[in-house]
Design a protein around this motif. Sequence first.
Motif, PDB file in Angstrom:
ATOM      1  N   LEU A 109       0.863  -1.178   0.000  1.00 33.39           N
ATOM      2  CA  LEU A 109       0.000   0.000   0.000  1.00 33.39           C
ATOM      3  C   LEU A 109       0.899   1.228   0.000  1.00 33.39           C
ATOM      4  N   GLY A 110       0.582   2.211  -0.857  1.00 31.90           N
ATOM      5  CA  GLY A 110       1.444   3.383  -0.939  1.00 31.90           C
ATOM      6  C   GLY A 110       0.689   4.645  -1.291  1.00 31.90           C
ATOM      7  N   ALA A 111       1.439   5.700  -1.588  1.00 33.55           N
ATOM      8  CA  ALA A 111       0.843   7.013  -1.849  1.00 33.55           C
ATOM      9  C   ALA A 111      -0.130   6.975  -3.023  1.00 33.55           C
ATOM     10  N   SER A 112       0.164   6.150  -4.014  1.00 33.40           N
ATOM     11  CA  SER A 112      -0.736   6.078  -5.167  1.00 33.40           C
ATOM     12  C   SER A 112      -2.113   5.565  -4.768  1.00 33.40           C
ATOM     13  N   ASP A 113      -2.157   4.796  -3.686  1.00 38.64           N
ATOM     14  CA  ASP A 113      -3.448   4.288  -3.223  1.00 38.64           C
ATOM     15  C   ASP A 113      -4.293   5.408  -2.626  1.00 38.64           C
ATOM     16  N   ALA A 114      -3.646   6.371  -1.985  1.00 29.80           N
ATOM     17  CA  ALA A 114      -4.395   7.513  -1.458  1.00 29.80           C
ATOM     18  C   ALA A 114      -5.060   8.271  -2.601  1.00 29.80           C
ATOM     19  N   ALA A 115      -4.317   8.457  -3.686  1.00 28.70           N
ATOM     20  CA  ALA A 115      -4.888   9.146  -4.847  1.00 28.70           C
ATOM     21  C   ALA A 115      -6.032   8.342  -5.445  1.00 28.70           C
ATOM     22  N   ALA A 116      -5.856   7.016  -5.506  1.00 29.78           N
ATOM     23  CA  ALA A 116      -6.906   6.161  -6.067  1.00 29.78           C
ATOM     24  C   ALA A 116      -8.163   6.211  -5.210  1.00 29.78           C
ATOM     25  N   VAL A 117      -7.989   6.244  -3.893  1.00 27.47           N
ATOM     26  CA  VAL A 117      -9.142   6.313  -2.989  1.00 27.47           C
ATOM     27  C   VAL A 117      -9.869   7.643  -3.160  1.00 27.47           C
ATOM     28  N   LEU A 151      -6.947   6.135   4.094  1.00 30.60           N
ATOM     29  CA  LEU A 151      -6.309   7.456   4.087  1.00 30.60           C
ATOM     30  C   LEU A 151      -5.607   7.733   5.414  1.00 30.60           C
ATOM     31  N   ASP A 152      -6.224   7.315   6.500  1.00 27.14           N
ATOM     32  CA  ASP A 152      -5.616   7.517   7.814  1.00 27.14           C
ATOM     33  C   ASP A 152      -4.334   6.698   7.957  1.00 27.14           C
ATOM     34  N   ALA A 153      -4.375   5.437   7.507  1.00 36.12           N
ATOM     35  CA  ALA A 153      -3.202   4.570   7.618  1.00 36.12           C
ATOM     36  C   ALA A 153      -2.038   5.093   6.790  1.00 36.12           C
ATOM     37  N   LEU A 154      -2.341   5.750   5.673  1.00 35.79           N
ATOM     38  CA  LEU A 154      -1.298   6.273   4.794  1.00 35.79           C
ATOM     39  C   LEU A 154      -0.856   7.685   5.186  1.00 35.79           C
ATOM     40  N   GLY A 155      -1.491   8.249   6.215  1.00 37.20           N
ATOM     41  CA  GLY A 155      -1.136   9.599   6.642  1.00 37.20           C
ATOM     42  C   GLY A 155      -1.651  10.683   5.725  1.00 37.20           C
ATOM     43  N   HIS A 156      -2.698  10.383   4.957  1.00 36.34           N
ATOM     44  CA  HIS A 156      -3.226  11.349   3.991  1.00 36.34           C
ATOM     45  C   HIS A 156      -4.613  11.863   4.366  1.00 36.34           C
ATOM     46  N   LEU A 157      -5.112  11.475   5.531  1.00 34.97           N
ATOM     47  CA  LEU A 157      -6.452  11.924   5.897  1.00 34.97           C
ATOM     48  C   LEU A 157      -6.479  13.435   6.136  1.00 34.97           C
ATOM     49  N   ASP A 158      -5.402  13.955   6.708  1.00 37.70           N
ATOM     50  CA  ASP A 158      -5.344  15.399   6.961  1.00 37.70           C
ATOM     51  C   ASP A 158      -5.130  16.200   5.684  1.00 37.70           C
TER      52      ASP A 158
END
Length: 552
Positions: A109-117, A151-158
């Motif tokens: 799981l990586g940053a690209s997954d945050a964008a996909a979500v 998003l929370d697990a990847l640190g991208h929720l904020d």
Amino acid sequence: MCAALVTSCTATSESDESVQRESAAARQFDLLVSEQNGYYYHPFLREQPAGPQAQSFALRTLSELGRDPKTSVASAQVASLRGDALETSSLWGRDWLIPLRRAGAGTALGASDAAAVNKLRAKGGWYVDSALGDDSDAARLGGTWAALEVLDALGHLDDLPAADRAGTASWLGSLTGTSTGSRRKKHLPLDEAGALARALRLLGEPVPAGLTQSAAPRTDDFAELTPDARATRLDDTYSYTLIQEAAGKRPDVNRQVWEPVLRDGAATLPYEQLYELVHVLKAAGSPTSVFAPVLKRLDGERLDDGTVRDPDAYIGNPDASLFVQRLRALEDWSRKDSRLLAALEREEKSDDVSQAGPERLSRAALRKVTAGGGTSEEARELCADPQVLPDTVTEQNATQWQRTTLNCADAGASTAVPRFGTWQPDTPERVVAAATVAVGLADSGQRDSIPSWITAEALERWAQNPDRFTSLYNYALVVRAYSLLGGALDAQLREALGRGITPYRGCPGLPDLYRVGGGDSACDLKTTWGVWTLDRQLHGAMGWMPAPKNGK
């Protein structure tokens, strides 16, 4: 009180008591019964990690219990788990990968997954998972919960834009009755309420008091519930716990009921139910000692790379089941097995049962060795069909012929002696093919028909050199053929056998089975059959079979 979760609260049956009276060696096959179809499965499957969903819950459970699991999964295996997860669900699939990422598999799981979500967010504020659909609040809520967890697990929720964050919070509020134009249902089901509370918590929003006022699901009727109803009760209790935790409260759970459920089910519950139960009891304040059986199970299921196997997912088949019955026959253990016959009945009545000749013969053989009775006409016809059992045996098809001949013998069908080609046994592959012919004829009662060019002299140097073979089974075949043809068990051969076979005995939970060899550490039923049959042929001289019951 009955504390079983996935079985009925009934007395032990006579058949169960009979199984309990079997020797420990005979009972080790119980480990290989497939929960999916009732057949026995090949033990090499136990070297494969659980799928992404089961893997996720197993690793989450270890984390819940303070183990901080770490993995060293090969990149190809991570890619396979990721592919399976995303094929199942674009949002929940990514949620399943969170524990794997935390355990060290960074590519899961990586940053690209945050964008996909983020691309799956609808204008209304919810997130769309095509696996769940987008036509109900329940589906939208499930997708939104999963998206926020990722998003929370990847640190991208904020990193969510303020407008998007506010829009999602507003939509969630509309389900609780806390926002303008709300359309809250009178009684939100517990699973939806749990998802809603957790999603609000992730966004830093307060959990409405109305959600937290529900009492914990009742437990006074637990013993009277069906297994499915008990599983639903656990799901509801888990959702209730999520609600209370999201509101900063301690759940009021009846530990006197749920702790025995964990005690009795720690070794057998599916990983998702195991995780839910552990989470509930941890939140309720159960002592550490309650969870010891869970850790014992999960530690026992860990593979060398840190992932966890999932025996509940393994698929059995008639081939593996036949080898179990052959091993039982070698030890004179009972082959009566009502569970196996039930599995056979289910497969034969299913719409997708294979009608290919080899599969039909395998089922006929399994029925004969398990239920007894006469030889079926189907088995006789199949064993006389050259499309199933070759009537000319060559170096290339010797293995197919031998395995089919063995199935015919188990089915009680006689076989004609085929025509044999000739080849020089001067390579490991050609030696194995020649040995396969000799063993196949002996096992079908046609030992006198072994071709004259297959001799003990031709096999002797190969029998004394186990390192020339890539598998234990092939080496055992060669020694069997050598012995059948008059080769002596002298000191040199004993030394070779002790070096080439004895060290490969045993796997976790399967102490009397033998490993494949050649760098493969998995235990194997066919290999074990080859070794046990050789030991029986040598009158037990090598001690490779299980010790007789009561030392007799």
